[in-house]
Design a protein around this motif. Structure first.
Motif, short mmCIF file in Angstrom:
data_model
loop_
_atom_site.label_atom_id
_atom_site.label_comp_id
_atom_site.label_asym_id
_atom_site.label_seq_id
_atom_site.Cartn_x
_atom_site.Cartn_y
_atom_site.Cartn_z
N GLN A 174 0.83 -1.21 0.00
CA GLN A 174 0.00 0.00 0.00
C GLN A 174 0.87 1.26 0.00
O GLN A 174 0.60 2.21 -0.75
CB GLN A 174 -0.91 0.01 1.22
N LEU A 209 -7.49 2.16 -4.21
CA LEU A 209 -6.82 2.33 -2.93
C LEU A 209 -7.76 2.87 -1.87
O LEU A 209 -7.71 2.48 -0.70
CB LEU A 209 -5.62 3.26 -3.09
N ALA A 213 -7.80 0.56 1.33
CA ALA A 213 -6.80 1.02 2.30
C ALA A 213 -7.37 0.97 3.71
O ALA A 213 -8.53 1.18 3.94
CB ALA A 213 -6.39 2.47 1.96
#
Length: 214
Positions: A174, A209, A213
Motif C-alpha cells: 500500500q 486504494l 486502504a
C-alpha cells in the motif's frame, strides 16, 4: 489473510496453459535464431527461462511479438520475470526501440494473464521476501506495474490481492502504491492529450486504494 502454502502449490500447478504446439512454435523460433541447443531436454522452468531470454535478446520484432503472445500461457511462473523486465528496462530510460518494445510487450503479456494467475504470481513475489528491506524493494518494483494492471483488470484487483498477502506485506505494498501514484500525479502536466490513458490509470487506481486502504 495469507493463503496456506499447500493451497498456493495446488493453484500454481494448475496455472499454466501452455500446449505442445506452443512449445513447438517456440522451438521453431529458437531454430530461426540459431540458438536451438539441447532445448528438448529442458525442464518446464528451464524452458520458460529460455523463452524469456529469447524474448529479450531477439533482434526480430515479429519474433518478440510472437513470444509475448505465448508468455502468459506459462502461468504465474512468468509474473516475476515479466515484472522485472518491465521494471529494469523502463528504469534504464533507454532510447533503444528494442528495449521500449520489450517493456511494452512485457506489460501486454501481464495484462493477457487471467487475474487469478496474475495475483498468485504477485503475492508470491512479495510474501516470499522475508527480510523487510527486500520486501520493500520488491513492493516498490511491483507497484508501478500493478497500477497499470489494476486499471486494466478492474475494480476488484487490489482487494483480491490483499487477501493473498500477509498483513505486513499488504501494508508495505500500500505504501509503495501510494508513492507510485504520487509520482504519476506529479508527472501529469508533462503528458499530452494523446497520453490521456495515464490519467485514467491514476484515477482508477486511486479509487481502488480508497476502497481497500486501512
Amino acid at each position: 489473510m495469507r493463503t496456506p502454502t499447500s493451497i498456493y502449490a495446488s493453484e500454481l500447478q494448475a496455472q499454466h496453459t501452455i500446449q505442445s504446439e506452443d512449445l513447438l512454435k517456440i522451438c521453431r523460433l529458437a531454430k530461426i535464431e540459431n540458438i536451438f541447443d539441447k532445448i528438448e531436454s529442458f525442464s518446464f522452468e528451464q524452458f520458460f527461462g529460455f523463452t524469456c531470454h529469447l524474448f529479450i535478446t531477439t533482434e526480430s520484432e515479429r519474433t518478440r511479438e510472437q513470444l509475448a503472445a505465448l508468455l502468459p500461457k506459462f502461468g504465474s511462473i512468468a509474473v516475476l520475470s515479466l515484472i522485472k523486465i518491465a521494471h529494469h528496462l523502463d528504469d534504464s530510460e533507454s532510447s533503444l526501440a528494442r528495449e521500449r518494445q520489450v517493456v511494452r510487450l512485457a506489460i501486454e503479456s501481464l495484462k493477457a494473464m487471467p487475474l487469478t494467475t496474475l495475483l498468485i504470481g504477485i503475492a508470491q513475489m512479495i510474501d516470499e521476501e522475508r527480510v523487510p528491506s527486500q520486501q520493500k524493494d520488491t513492493a516498490a518494483m511491483v507497484a508501478p506495474v500493478l497500477i497499470t494492471l489494476t486499471a486494466h483488470h478492474g475494480e476488484n484487483t487490489l482487494s483480491l490481492l490483499s487477501q493473498r498477502l500477509s498483513t505486513q506485506a499488504w501494508k508495505e505494498l500500500q505504501q509503495q502504491l501510494l508513492q507510485a501514484l504520487s509520482h504519476l500525479r506529479a508527472q501529469r502536466p508533462a503528458y499530452s492529450n494523446s497520453q490521456h490513458h495515464v490519467k485514467l490509470r491514476v484515477k482508477a487506481s486511486e479509487q481502488q486504494l480508497a476502497e481497500v486502504a486501512c
